[in-house]
Enzyme design. Structure first.
Site, PDB file in Angstrom:
ATOM      1  N   ARG A 110      -0.488  14.445  13.375  1.00 47.82           N
ATOM      2  CA  ARG A 110       0.409  14.079  12.270  1.00 47.82           C
ATOM      3  C   ARG A 110       0.658  15.333  11.426  1.00 47.82           C
ATOM      4  O   ARG A 110       0.043  15.542  10.387  1.00 47.82           O
ATOM      5  CB  ARG A 110      -0.205  12.950  11.445  1.00 47.82           C
ATOM      6  CG  ARG A 110      -0.294  11.664  12.262  1.00 47.82           C
ATOM      7  CD  ARG A 110      -0.839  10.517  11.483  1.00 47.82           C
ATOM      8  NE  ARG A 110       0.070  10.023  10.474  1.00 47.82           N
ATOM      9  CZ  ARG A 110      -0.225   9.026   9.651  1.00 47.82           C
ATOM     10  NH1 ARG A 110      -1.394   8.444   9.715  1.00 47.82           N
ATOM     11  NH2 ARG A 110       0.640   8.610   8.752  1.00 47.82           N
ATOM     12  N   ARG A 131      -8.443  -0.416   4.670  1.00 48.26           N
ATOM     13  CA  ARG A 131      -7.556   0.590   4.063  1.00 48.26           C
ATOM     14  C   ARG A 131      -6.223  -0.031   3.662  1.00 48.26           C
ATOM     15  O   ARG A 131      -5.546   0.472   2.769  1.00 48.26           O
ATOM     16  CB  ARG A 131      -7.288   1.742   5.056  1.00 48.26           C
ATOM     17  CG  ARG A 131      -8.500   2.610   5.335  1.00 48.26           C
ATOM     18  CD  ARG A 131      -8.111   3.844   6.148  1.00 48.26           C
ATOM     19  NE  ARG A 131      -6.835   4.323   5.685  1.00 48.26           N
ATOM     20  CZ  ARG A 131      -5.795   4.602   6.458  1.00 48.26           C
ATOM     21  NH1 ARG A 131      -5.877   4.474   7.747  1.00 48.26           N
ATOM     22  NH2 ARG A 131      -4.670   5.028   5.939  1.00 48.26           N
ATOM     23  N   ASP A 163       4.584   0.198  12.045  1.00 46.34           N
ATOM     24  CA  ASP A 163       3.371  -0.431  11.496  1.00 46.34           C
ATOM     25  C   ASP A 163       3.232  -1.892  11.924  1.00 46.34           C
ATOM     26  O   ASP A 163       2.150  -2.468  11.797  1.00 46.34           O
ATOM     27  CB  ASP A 163       3.375  -0.347   9.955  1.00 46.34           C
ATOM     28  CG  ASP A 163       3.260   1.083   9.461  1.00 46.34           C
ATOM     29  OD1 ASP A 163       2.953   1.970  10.273  1.00 46.34           O
ATOM     30  OD2 ASP A 163       3.481   1.314   8.261  1.00 46.34           O
ATOM     31  N   CYS A 173      -5.031   7.802   9.687  1.00 44.27           N
ATOM     32  CA  CYS A 173      -5.264   7.048  10.924  1.00 44.27           C
ATOM     33  C   CYS A 173      -5.203   7.940  12.154  1.00 44.27           C
ATOM     34  O   CYS A 173      -4.548   8.975  12.153  1.00 44.27           O
ATOM     35  CB  CYS A 173      -4.179   5.987  11.073  1.00 44.27           C
ATOM     36  SG  CYS A 173      -4.513   4.517  10.156  1.00 44.27           S
ATOM     37  N   LYS A 188       0.833  -1.215   0.000  1.00 41.57           N
ATOM     38  CA  LYS A 188       0.000   0.000   0.000  1.00 41.57           C
ATOM     39  C   LYS A 188       0.864   1.260   0.000  1.00 41.57           C
ATOM     40  O   LYS A 188       0.636   2.187  -0.770  1.00 41.57           O
ATOM     41  CB  LYS A 188      -0.897  -0.003   1.253  1.00 41.57           C
ATOM     42  CG  LYS A 188      -1.524   1.346   1.551  1.00 41.57           C
ATOM     43  CD  LYS A 188      -2.386   1.323   2.789  1.00 41.57           C
ATOM     44  CE  LYS A 188      -1.694   1.549   4.103  1.00 41.57           C
ATOM     45  NZ  LYS A 188      -1.384   2.932   4.460  1.00 41.57           N
ATOM     46  N   ASN A 189       1.874   1.273   0.879  1.00 40.63           N
ATOM     47  CA  ASN A 189       2.628   2.515   1.054  1.00 40.63           C
ATOM     48  C   ASN A 189       3.605   2.811  -0.086  1.00 40.63           C
ATOM     49  O   ASN A 189       4.244   3.862  -0.102  1.00 40.63           O
ATOM     50  CB  ASN A 189       3.326   2.521   2.410  1.00 40.63           C
ATOM     51  CG  ASN A 189       2.314   2.635   3.542  1.00 40.63           C
ATOM     52  OD1 ASN A 189       1.163   3.010   3.304  1.00 40.63           O
ATOM     53  ND2 ASN A 189       2.719   2.310   4.764  1.00 40.63           N
TER      54      ASN A 189
HETATM   55  C1  EPZ Z   1       4.257   6.702   6.486  1.00 37.55           C
HETATM   56  O1  EPZ Z   1       3.499   7.735   7.078  1.00 37.55           O
HETATM   57  C2  EPZ Z   1       3.333   5.523   6.307  1.00 37.55           C
HETATM   58  N1  EPZ Z   1       2.217   5.929   5.460  1.00 37.55           N
HETATM   59  C3  EPZ Z   1       2.823   5.056   7.669  1.00 37.55           C
HETATM   60  O2  EPZ Z   1       2.050   3.887   7.466  1.00 37.55           O
HETATM   61  C4  EPZ Z   1       4.008   4.704   8.563  1.00 37.55           C
HETATM   62  O3  EPZ Z   1       3.526   4.391   9.848  1.00 37.55           O
HETATM   63  C5  EPZ Z   1       4.962   5.901   8.650  1.00 37.55           C
HETATM   64  O4  EPZ Z   1       5.358   6.321   7.317  1.00 37.55           O
HETATM   65  C6  EPZ Z   1       6.224   5.599   9.441  1.00 37.55           C
HETATM   66  O5  EPZ Z   1       6.855   4.508   8.892  1.00 37.55           O
HETATM   67  C7  EPZ Z   1       2.361   5.929   4.137  1.00 37.55           C
HETATM   68  O6  EPZ Z   1       3.423   5.638   3.590  1.00 37.55           O
HETATM   69  C8  EPZ Z   1       1.168   6.266   3.325  1.00 37.55           C
HETATM   70  P1  EPZ Z   1       6.309  10.054   8.569  1.00 37.55           P
HETATM   71  P2  EPZ Z   1       4.020   9.229   7.095  1.00 37.55           P
HETATM   72  O7  EPZ Z   1       6.173  11.347   7.840  1.00 37.55           O
HETATM   73  O8  EPZ Z   1       4.725   9.528   5.833  1.00 37.55           O
HETATM   74  C9  EPZ Z   1       6.463  13.211  12.175  1.00 37.55           C
HETATM   75  C10 EPZ Z   1       0.241   2.440   7.826  1.00 37.55           C
HETATM   76  O9  EPZ Z   1      -0.252   1.876   8.822  1.00 37.55           O
HETATM   77  N2  EPZ Z   1       6.303  14.261  11.145  1.00 37.55           N
HETATM   78  O10 EPZ Z   1       7.543   9.248   8.336  1.00 37.55           O
HETATM   79  O11 EPZ Z   1       2.893  10.083   7.490  1.00 37.55           O
HETATM   80  C11 EPZ Z   1       5.188  12.405  12.330  1.00 37.55           C
HETATM   81  O12 EPZ Z   1       4.248  13.063  13.153  1.00 37.55           O
HETATM   82  C12 EPZ Z   1       0.689   3.877   7.894  1.00 37.55           C
HETATM   83  O13 EPZ Z   1       0.359   1.888   6.722  1.00 37.55           O
HETATM   84  C13 EPZ Z   1       6.374  15.590  11.530  1.00 37.55           C
HETATM   85  O14 EPZ Z   1       6.566  15.934  12.706  1.00 37.55           O
HETATM   86  O15 EPZ Z   1       5.034   9.133   8.291  1.00 37.55           O
HETATM   87  C14 EPZ Z   1       5.684  11.116  12.896  1.00 37.55           C
HETATM   88  O16 EPZ Z   1       5.861  11.266  14.258  1.00 37.55           O
HETATM   89  C15 EPZ Z   1       0.256   4.586   9.101  1.00 37.55           C
HETATM   90  N3  EPZ Z   1       6.206  16.538  10.572  1.00 37.55           N
HETATM   91  C16 EPZ Z   1       7.058  10.968  12.220  1.00 37.55           C
HETATM   92  O17 EPZ Z   1       7.406  12.264  11.737  1.00 37.55           O
HETATM   93  C17 EPZ Z   1       5.983  16.228   9.270  1.00 37.55           C
HETATM   94  O18 EPZ Z   1       5.851  17.141   8.438  1.00 37.55           O
HETATM   95  C18 EPZ Z   1       7.108   9.996  11.060  1.00 37.55           C
HETATM   96  O19 EPZ Z   1       6.118  10.342  10.105  1.00 37.55           O
HETATM   97  C19 EPZ Z   1       5.947  14.878   8.899  1.00 37.55           C
HETATM   98  C20 EPZ Z   1       6.102  13.908   9.862  1.00 37.55           C
END
Ligand code: EPZ
Length: 423
Positions: free
Chosen positions: A121, A398, A306, A116, A22-23
């Site tokens: 986020r 999802r 995840d 989610c 998915k991702n």
């Molecule tokens: C991706 O989310 C995945 N989603 C998530 O999978 C996964 O849990 C996550 O990466 C971490 O591996 C998709 O790829 C669609 P991040 P993403 O930006 O990109 C903080 C699932 O279950 N952050 O790496 O949203 C954030 O709050 C899902 O399949 C900021 O502070 O994750 C988090 O604490 C859920 N500011 C951390 O970074 C920002 O601008 C990591 O988030 C962006 C992120």
């Protein structure tokens, strides 16, 4: 509303082919917008999130044909640059459309994404990076009004944390920017490399994806390409957890075992036998799992956040106490309260959860509050005595393609019912 009815304690046996990731599929479908032509994406999982991405592409003017797991996107006539709020809210990864729409049109108008319930986020890193590339972004009443008078300009971007989404957004926006962009402290997840492979197939010049520094030499334009999405490492680890808690013997196939390296030691520590061969992993599990001393979620190649919920479902019936530390998301223990309803002994304090394994769980009515938390309830239900009724199944849909069919094909007693009254 759908519910899953699970009668636990069935031994699982057989082979389970794993869906496309998915991702990976979501940013790759998004990237197809940038090229002016036809892209053919194979191994796209049939998920509600995939449908949400397709709806956005169609809204922006792409023609999209879905043939089984192949999605054909013709973006030749796509001239839309606004994404309405209802489409943006359908999933978190809608935010990567920002980089793609800007690369395609030089402007974009959209709202904050959904996703989610894992705590706040923010998208500040995405916006900050795109501003560095020269995009003007005004935030008004939950809307992002973005424009640039001249082409985006490559630059050096150092991410404070290796955010997956921010890395993807920068890659999408930078591949047709002027000059060279360097992303430092980039996310290293396999899905980042898959996106780079697709973009390079479309004519982009991206080097170093999968490492901490990614270099993107801007090109004038991209063309369409054919690509096969990588297998879903998180779905694979979910099915391995299902086998682990049921004293089973299953083989997950169509996977890239190296992508599961961060989770395999936990299965081994719990006492499971693991055999890796080619594109498969066979797992055999003991009657009762041993504890997993400590699980600390980390950015790739660390233990994936995840897979934390489904691993906690394993620890719930293990012999001994396991400790989970969630370092990626602020609120990713929602499943703990539901596992407790099933008889689990879990104490959560902030980012730490202590799981004291019990001999057995008992079936109960539980509710999935997010995607992977929902998968954890399915895993726990397979191990529990009696019947578990899981609601909130739309969260599970999802990310897992027909989870009940996949699991019943290897012997689980799980079925989906529709409750017309709650529609
Ligand atoms: C991706 O989310 C995945 N989603 C998530 O999978 C996964 O849990 C996550 O990466 C971490 O591996 C998709 O790829 C669609 P991040 P993403 O930006 O990109 C903080 C699932 O279950 N952050 O790496 O949203 C954030 O709050 C899902 O399949 C900021 O502070 O994750 C988090 O604490 C859920 N500011 C951390 O970074 C920002 O601008 C990591 O988030 C962006 C992120």
């Amino acid at each position: 509303m759908s519910k899953l009815i699970v009668k636990g304690r069935q031994r699982l046996e057989g082979v389970i082919p794993v869906q496309g990731a998915k991702n990976s599929a979501l940013p790759i479908l998004t990237a197809a917008l940038i090229s002016k032509g036809k892209s053919v994406i194979h191994n796209c999982p049939s998920l509600t999130d995939t449908q949400a991405a397709v709806s956005i592409l169609e809204h922006l003017g792409c023609s999209v044909v879905q043939l089984g797991h192949t999605v054909i996107i013709d973006s030749t006539c796509a001239d839309g640059c606004e994404i309405p709020d209802d489409l943006m809210r359908e999933m978190r990864s809608s935010i990567v459309f920002l980089g793609a729409v800007v690369a395609r049109c030089g402007r974009a108008e959209l709202s904050f994404p959904g996703g989610c319930e894992l705590g706040p986020r923010p998208i500040d890193l995405h916006l900050q990076a795109l501003r560095q590339l020269g995009l003007t972004i005004e935030e008004e009443h939950g809307h992002l009004l973005c424009h640039t008078d001249s082409p985006l300009k490559g630059c050096e971007i150092s991410l404070p944390i290796p955010s997956v989404g921010a890395t993807e957004n920068i890659m999408l926006a930078a591949c047709t920017a002027e000059g060279r962009t360097e992303i430092h402290n980039a996310a290293r997840e396999p899905e980042i490399s898959d996106l780079a492979d697709f973009l390079n197939g479309c004519g982009a010049h991206i080097h170093g994806a999968g490492e901490s520094s990614i270099i993107i030499e801007g090109v004038k334009a991209l063309h369409g390409a054919e690509h096969t999405v990588i297998p879903d490492r998180i779905a694979a680890s979910t099915y391995l957890s299902a086998a682990a808690v049921t004293g089973s013997d299953i083989t997950v196939t169509n996977i890239i075992p190296a992508h599961l390296r961060p989770v395999l030691p936990c299965f081994a520590e719990a006492g499971c036998g693991i055999e890796v061969s080619g594109r498969s992993i066979r797992l055999t599990s003991p009657k009762r799992l041993g504890r997993i001393k400590s699980v600390r979620t980390m950015f790739y190649p660390g233990f994936p956040t995840d897979s934390q919920p489904t691993t906690m479902a394993m620890a719930a019936t293990a012999r001994g106490t396991s400790v989970f530390v969630e370092t990626i998301f602020e609120s990713r223990f929602n499943h703990a309260a539901e596992l407790i309803r099933m008889g689990a002994k879990i104490k959560v304090e902030g980012k730490v959860a202590v799981v004291e394994g019990v001999k057995s769980l008992s079936g109960a009515a539980v509710e999935a509050g997010d995607l992977r938390g929902g998968a954890a309830l399915v895993v726990a239900a397979l191990a529990a005595e009696g019947e578990t009724v899981i609601s909130g199944v739309h969260h599970i849909d999802r990310g897992y393609e027909k989870i009940e069919s996949a699991l019943s094909s290897i012997g689980a007693d799980i079925e989906r019912t529709e409750d017309a009254q709650e529609e």
